[in-house]
Design a protein around this motif. Sequence first.
Motif, PDB file in Angstrom:
ATOM      1  N   ALA A  28      59.591 114.466  31.528  1.00 13.72           N
ATOM      2  CA  ALA A  28      59.013 113.222  30.996  1.00 13.72           C
ATOM      3  C   ALA A  28      57.702 113.496  30.260  1.00 13.72           C
ATOM      4  O   ALA A  28      57.461 112.925  29.187  1.00 13.72           O
ATOM      5  N   VAL A  29      56.873 114.365  30.804  1.00 11.54           N
ATOM      6  CA  VAL A  29      55.611 114.707  30.138  1.00 11.54           C
ATOM      7  C   VAL A  29      55.884 115.389  28.801  1.00 11.54           C
ATOM      8  O   VAL A  29      55.275 115.064  27.781  1.00 11.54           O
ATOM      9  N   VAL A  30      56.832 116.316  28.788  1.00 15.28           N
ATOM     10  CA  VAL A  30      57.155 117.033  27.554  1.00 15.28           C
ATOM     11  C   VAL A  30      57.780 116.093  26.524  1.00 15.28           C
ATOM     12  O   VAL A  30      57.461 116.165  25.335  1.00 15.28           O
ATOM     13  N   ALA A  31      58.645 115.215  26.971  1.00 17.10           N
ATOM     14  CA  ALA A  31      59.253 114.253  26.044  1.00 17.10           C
ATOM     15  C   ALA A  31      58.186 113.361  25.423  1.00 17.10           C
ATOM     16  O   ALA A  31      58.229 113.067  24.220  1.00 17.10           O
ATOM     17  N   ASP A  32      57.223 112.945  26.225  1.00 19.39           N
ATOM     18  CA  ASP A  32      56.125 112.133  25.697  1.00 19.39           C
ATOM     19  C   ASP A  32      55.283 112.940  24.710  1.00 19.39           C
ATOM     20  O   ASP A  32      54.914 112.432  23.648  1.00 19.39           O
ATOM     21  N   LEU A  33      54.984 114.188  25.034  1.00 20.89           N
ATOM     22  CA  LEU A  33      54.235 115.047  24.120  1.00 20.89           C
ATOM     23  C   LEU A  33      54.993 115.206  22.802  1.00 20.89           C
ATOM     24  O   LEU A  33      54.402 115.094  21.721  1.00 20.89           O
ATOM     25  N   ALA A  34      56.288 115.444  22.877  1.00 26.18           N
ATOM     26  CA  ALA A  34      57.092 115.596  21.661  1.00 26.18           C
ATOM     27  C   ALA A  34      57.028 114.337  20.812  1.00 26.18           C
ATOM     28  O   ALA A  34      56.903 114.415  19.577  1.00 26.18           O
ATOM     29  N   GLU A  35      57.068 113.181  21.438  1.00 29.87           N
ATOM     30  CA  GLU A  35      56.977 111.918  20.699  1.00 29.87           C
ATOM     31  C   GLU A  35      55.602 111.757  20.054  1.00 29.87           C
ATOM     32  O   GLU A  35      55.497 111.306  18.908  1.00 29.87           O
ATOM     33  N   GLN A  36      54.555 112.131  20.755  1.00 30.88           N
ATOM     34  CA  GLN A  36      53.203 112.046  20.193  1.00 30.88           C
ATOM     35  C   GLN A  36      53.064 112.974  18.979  1.00 30.88           C
ATOM     36  O   GLN A  36      52.471 112.603  17.966  1.00 30.88           O
ATOM     37  N   ILE A  37      53.601 114.180  19.107  1.00 27.75           N
ATOM     38  CA  ILE A  37      53.551 115.136  17.995  1.00 27.75           C
ATOM     39  C   ILE A  37      54.326 114.575  16.806  1.00 27.75           C
ATOM     40  O   ILE A  37      53.817 114.554  15.679  1.00 27.75           O
ATOM     41  N   ARG A  38      55.519 114.118  17.069  1.00 29.78           N
ATOM     42  CA  ARG A  38      56.367 113.605  15.987  1.00 29.78           C
ATOM     43  C   ARG A  38      55.684 112.445  15.263  1.00 29.78           C
ATOM     44  O   ARG A  38      55.676 112.382  14.036  1.00 29.78           O
ATOM     45  N   ARG A  39      55.090 111.553  16.023  1.00 33.20           N
ATOM     46  CA  ARG A  39      54.417 110.392  15.428  1.00 33.20           C
ATOM     47  C   ARG A  39      53.235 110.832  14.555  1.00 33.20           C
ATOM     48  O   ARG A  39      53.084 110.362  13.429  1.00 33.20           O
ATOM     49  N   GLU A  40      52.413 111.751  15.055  1.00 37.23           N
ATOM     50  CA  GLU A  40      51.244 112.214  14.294  1.00 37.23           C
ATOM     51  C   GLU A  40      51.668 112.976  13.043  1.00 37.23           C
ATOM     52  O   GLU A  40      51.101 112.785  11.962  1.00 37.23           O
ATOM     53  N   VAL A  41      52.665 113.837  13.174  1.00 38.81           N
ATOM     54  CA  VAL A  41      53.162 114.605  12.026  1.00 38.81           C
ATOM     55  C   VAL A  41      53.740 113.663  10.974  1.00 38.81           C
ATOM     56  O   VAL A  41      53.414 113.771   9.783  1.00 38.81           O
ATOM     57  N   ASP A  42      54.588 112.732  11.398  1.00 37.33           N
ATOM     58  CA  ASP A  42      55.195 111.785  10.456  1.00 37.33           C
ATOM     59  C   ASP A  42      54.135 110.960   9.728  1.00 37.33           C
ATOM     60  O   ASP A  42      54.219 110.760   8.510  1.00 37.33           O
TER      61      ASP A  42
END
Length: 175
Positions: A28-42
């Motif tokens: 869950a922590v990693v999935a949230d991190l991946a979403e944060q990264i994706r949002r910032e990159v996008d």
Amino acid sequence: MQALAKEAQISVGLIYSYFGGKEDVVVAVVADLAEQIRREVDTRIAAAGDDPVDRLAAGFGGYCVAMDAHRNAGLLTYRQSAELGAAARERLKQAERETFAPLTAVVREAADAGLLADGVSPEMLVFDLTVLAQVWALKHWHFAEGYGVERFVADQVATLVRPALTPTSQKGTRP
């Protein structure tokens, strides 16, 4: 789980009502991190305009900024991933692959436009950029006080991205 409950100031039982165990918490922590990264990159890629090189530098900057903002999640990922079962590790790998997607798209865009130097592998460039972004979370302490993530991005763009470009495309390498 005891330490997590203590840190969150909740009961261990409450954690288990949301998560089956330690693996589920890590995923869950990693999935949230991946979403944060994706949002910032996008967000950064979209704001960078149409130039593929500017979009690449901006996307890399977004990845680094997200890792900087969520260093503890990045550290947890590295520290705990070896202890996870095969299914949980596969979910982590999938989440990481998804964080690569926006950078992969802009690197391919740059390659299709003839902006990458001969011999530069788009896949390796994306891999190197994402590893550098992740390393920032792990090794930011290596740099002198006051050396922040934005300077790291600028220095890495100069060190890695510019040499990967054709000479005529090197103008647009601002993070």
